[in-house]
Design a protein around this motif. Structure first.
Motif, PDB file in Angstrom:
ATOM      1  N   UNK A  62      23.923  74.293  66.856  1.00 34.70           N
ATOM      2  CA  UNK A  62      23.281  73.295  65.997  1.00 34.70           C
ATOM      3  C   UNK A  62      22.872  73.898  64.654  1.00 34.70           C
ATOM      4  N   UNK A  63      22.367  75.129  64.677  1.00 34.87           N
ATOM      5  CA  UNK A  63      21.991  75.799  63.434  1.00 34.87           C
ATOM      6  C   UNK A  63      23.188  75.953  62.507  1.00 34.87           C
ATOM      7  N   UNK A  64      24.329  76.359  63.063  1.00 32.26           N
ATOM      8  CA  UNK A  64      25.537  76.540  62.261  1.00 32.26           C
ATOM      9  C   UNK A  64      26.007  75.210  61.678  1.00 32.26           C
ATOM     10  N   UNK A  65      26.093  74.202  62.514  1.00 34.53           N
ATOM     11  CA  UNK A  65      26.623  72.915  62.084  1.00 34.53           C
ATOM     12  C   UNK A  65      25.702  72.205  61.097  1.00 34.53           C
ATOM     13  N   UNK A  66      24.409  72.194  61.400  1.00 32.63           N
ATOM     14  CA  UNK A  66      23.448  71.530  60.510  1.00 32.63           C
ATOM     15  C   UNK A  66      23.314  72.287  59.194  1.00 32.63           C
ATOM     16  N   UNK A  67      23.323  73.623  59.289  1.00 36.39           N
ATOM     17  CA  UNK A  67      23.225  74.420  58.078  1.00 36.39           C
ATOM     18  C   UNK A  67      24.415  74.201  57.161  1.00 36.39           C
ATOM     19  N   UNK A  68      25.597  74.128  57.751  1.00 34.81           N
ATOM     20  CA  UNK A  68      26.820  73.884  56.978  1.00 34.81           C
ATOM     21  C   UNK A  68      26.763  72.513  56.303  1.00 34.81           C
ATOM     22  N   UNK A  69      26.296  71.523  57.038  1.00 39.68           N
ATOM     23  CA  UNK A  69      26.197  70.166  56.497  1.00 39.68           C
ATOM     24  C   UNK A  69      25.192  70.099  55.352  1.00 39.68           C
ATOM     25  N   UNK A  70      24.023  70.692  55.545  1.00 39.52           N
ATOM     26  CA  UNK A  70      22.984  70.674  54.507  1.00 39.52           C
ATOM     27  C   UNK A  70      23.433  71.414  53.255  1.00 39.52           C
ATOM     28  N   UNK A  71      24.037  72.589  53.451  1.00 33.38           N
ATOM     29  CA  UNK A  71      24.510  73.376  52.308  1.00 33.38           C
ATOM     30  C   UNK A  71      25.566  72.618  51.526  1.00 33.38           C
ATOM     31  N   UNK A  72      26.460  71.978  52.249  1.00 35.61           N
ATOM     32  CA  UNK A  72      27.531  71.222  51.613  1.00 35.61           C
ATOM     33  C   UNK A  72      26.975  70.127  50.709  1.00 35.61           C
ATOM     34  N   UNK A  73      25.989  69.406  51.194  1.00 35.63           N
ATOM     35  CA  UNK A  73      25.401  68.308  50.420  1.00 35.63           C
ATOM     36  C   UNK A  73      24.677  68.827  49.180  1.00 35.63           C
ATOM     37  N   UNK A  74      23.917  69.901  49.338  1.00 36.73           N
ATOM     38  CA  UNK A  74      23.144  70.440  48.216  1.00 36.73           C
ATOM     39  C   UNK A  74      24.063  71.043  47.156  1.00 36.73           C
ATOM     40  N   UNK A  75      25.050  71.824  47.582  1.00 39.79           N
ATOM     41  CA  UNK A  75      25.980  72.456  46.640  1.00 39.79           C
ATOM     42  C   UNK A  75      26.752  71.407  45.850  1.00 39.79           C
ATOM     43  N   UNK A  76      27.252  70.390  46.531  1.00 40.96           N
ATOM     44  CA  UNK A  76      28.020  69.357  45.841  1.00 40.96           C
ATOM     45  C   UNK A  76      27.164  68.584  44.852  1.00 40.96           C
ATOM     46  N   UNK A  77      25.885  68.469  45.152  1.00 42.22           N
ATOM     47  CA  UNK A  77      24.970  67.781  44.250  1.00 42.22           C
ATOM     48  C   UNK A  77      24.621  68.645  43.045  1.00 42.22           C
ATOM     49  N   UNK A  78      24.316  69.901  43.294  1.00 42.72           N
ATOM     50  CA  UNK A  78      23.877  70.801  42.221  1.00 42.72           C
ATOM     51  C   UNK A  78      25.030  71.273  41.336  1.00 42.72           C
ATOM     52  N   UNK A  79      26.237  71.352  41.882  1.00 41.97           N
ATOM     53  CA  UNK A  79      27.379  71.867  41.138  1.00 41.97           C
ATOM     54  C   UNK A  79      28.456  70.799  40.974  1.00 41.97           C
ATOM     55  N   UNK A  80      28.027  69.579  40.746  1.00 42.51           N
ATOM     56  CA  UNK A  80      28.964  68.460  40.676  1.00 42.51           C
ATOM     57  C   UNK A  80      30.037  68.661  39.600  1.00 42.51           C
ATOM     58  N   UNK A  81      29.642  68.983  38.373  1.00 41.59           N
ATOM     59  CA  UNK A  81      30.596  69.154  37.277  1.00 41.59           C
ATOM     60  C   UNK A  81      31.468  70.382  37.490  1.00 41.59           C
ATOM     61  N   UNK A  82      30.834  71.492  37.870  1.00 44.25           N
ATOM     62  CA  UNK A  82      31.569  72.740  38.069  1.00 44.25           C
ATOM     63  C   UNK A  82      32.641  72.588  39.148  1.00 44.25           C
ATOM     64  N   UNK A  83      32.266  71.974  40.266  1.00 42.57           N
ATOM     65  CA  UNK A  83      33.222  71.821  41.363  1.00 42.57           C
ATOM     66  C   UNK A  83      34.319  70.807  41.032  1.00 42.57           C
ATOM     67  N   UNK A  84      33.994  69.816  40.220  1.00 38.73           N
ATOM     68  CA  UNK A  84      35.017  68.854  39.797  1.00 38.73           C
ATOM     69  C   UNK A  84      36.123  69.558  39.032  1.00 38.73           C
TER      70      UNK A  84
END
Length: 308
Positions: A40-62
C-alpha cells in the motif's frame, strides 16, 4: 491491489514471517500488518507523487512529452523504409542498414527519456538522474554517428568485443564524445569561440553533476535518501519507496535541455551535412517536421516565460 501476486511466493513468505514474528505467540495477522502495508505504501506513494509532480511541473512535462513523441516519430520515419535516403547514400561506402541503426538509436533515446519522466513522476528522482546521464551519452553518440559516416561504421563494428574496447576508448568514451560534439558545432557554422566555450562548459557541468548519481558517490547517495518539499523549502522527507521532490524541477529542466539540443542538432545535420529535407509526400516525415517545430517553439515560449 497486490504487488506480490504469485500465490505460492506470497504464502511462503508469510510462513517465514509467521515463524519469526509470531514465535512469541503474539498472533499478528502477518499478511495485513507487513506485506500488504508495504504494498500500500508503494502504490499510494506512487499515486500521490504522480499527481503532485504533474501539477507542479505541468509546463515542463508538456514540453518533455512533446520531445519524446518527436524522437519516437523520427524512429518510425527511419523504420518505414529500409532502402530510404540513408541506405541509398551510405551503402555505397559499405555501411550496413543505416536506417535500422538510427531507428534503434532513436528508439532507445525515446525509451530512456520516457523512463526518466516515469521515474520522476513516481517520486524516484535520484534514479531518474542516473538514467539521464546514460541518455546524454546516447544522444552524443546519435549526433556524431548521424553526422559522420566513418564514425557510424566504427560504431556498428563494436559488436566484436576486442574491437569494441578499442573503438570505445578511441571514439566513444565521454571525453572523445564531448570533443567530437564541439568539433561538429564548428563544422555546422558556430564560429563564436565564447559561445562554443559556453556550450562545452554547460555540457561538461551537467555530465559531471549527473555522473555523481550514476557512480553512486557518497554525496549523491546521501542526498538521494531524502526529498525536499515543493511547498516548504525547510521540509525534508525520506525518499524511501519514492516520494515527489522539488529537485525534480532541475531533473526535468536538464532533460528538456538535452532533448532540445538533440532536436536542433539533428535538423542542422540533415540540412547542412546531408542536404536532406524530409520528403513532403511522406506522412511520418511530415509528422516529424510538424512536431519538431512545435516542440522547439514551445520550448522557446517556456524559456521566455521563465525570464518574465
Amino acid at each position: 491491489m497486490k504487488l506480490i501476486n504469485d500465490k505460492t511466493i506470497r504464502e511462503t513468505v508469510e510462513l517465514f514471517l509467521e515463524e519469526y514474528i509470531n514465535k512469541d505467540k503474539v498472533n499478528i495477522d502477518i499478511s495485513n500488518s507487513y506485506i500488504s502495508e508495504f504494498e500500500e505504501l508503494i502504490l499510494e506513494g506512487r499515486k500521490d507523487s504522480n499527481e503532485i509532480i504533474k501539477n507542479k511541473l505541468e509546463s515542463e512535462l508538456s514540453i518533455t512529452y512533446l520531445y519524446i513523441i518527436e524522437i519516437a516519430v523520427l524512429s518510425l520515419a527511419f523504420n518505414q523504409d529500409k532502402e530510404g535516403f540513408f541506405s541509398e547514400i551510405w551503402n555505397r561506402i559499405n555501411i550496413r542498414e543505416p536506417n535500422h541503426t538510427f531507428e534503434s538509436i532513436y528508439t532507445n533515446i525515446t525509451n530512456h527519456a520516457l523512463s526518466v519522466v516515469l521515474l520522476v513522476e513516481s517520486g524516484l528522482d535520484t534514479s531518474a538522474r542516473s538514467l539521464l546521464r546514460v541518455l546524454i551519452e546516447l544522444t552524443w553518440i546519435s549526433i556524431l554517428t548521424l553526422a559522420d559516416k566513418e564514425k557510424l561504421k566504427i560504431y556498428q563494428k563494436t559488436t566484436d568485443k576486442d574491437i569494441e574496447k578499442t573503438a570505445w576508448y578511441n571514439h566513444f568514451k565521454p571525453k572523445k564524445l564531448s570533443d567530437g560534439i564541439m568539433k561538429l558545432e564548428k563544422t555546422l557554422g558556430i564560429d563564436d569561440e565564447e559561445f562554443l566555450k559556453y556550450l562545452d562548459e554547460t555540457r561538461s557541468e551537467m555530465y559531471s553533476f549527473l555522473s555523481k548519481y550514476s557512480h553512486s558517490s557518497y554525496t549523491a547517495v546521501s542526498i538521494g535518501a531524502y526529498t525536499t518539499s515543493f511547498s516548504d523549502e525547510e521540509r525534508i522527507d525520506s525518499s524511501l519507496l519514492g516520494k515527489e521532490s522539488s529537485t525534480s524541477i532541475s531533473t526535468i529542466t536538464q532533460l528538456n535541455e538535452v532533448l532540445f539540443y538533440l532536436s536542433v542538432m539533428i535538423e542542422a545535420i540533415f540540412t547542412k551535412i546531408h542536404k536532406f529535407s524530409p520528403p513532403t509526400e511522406n506522412y511520418l516525415w511530415k509528422l516529424y517536421e510538424g512536431i519538431r517545430k512545435g516542440a522547439n517553439s514551445s520550448y522557446f515560449y517556456y524559456l521566455k516565460k521563465q525570464e518574465n
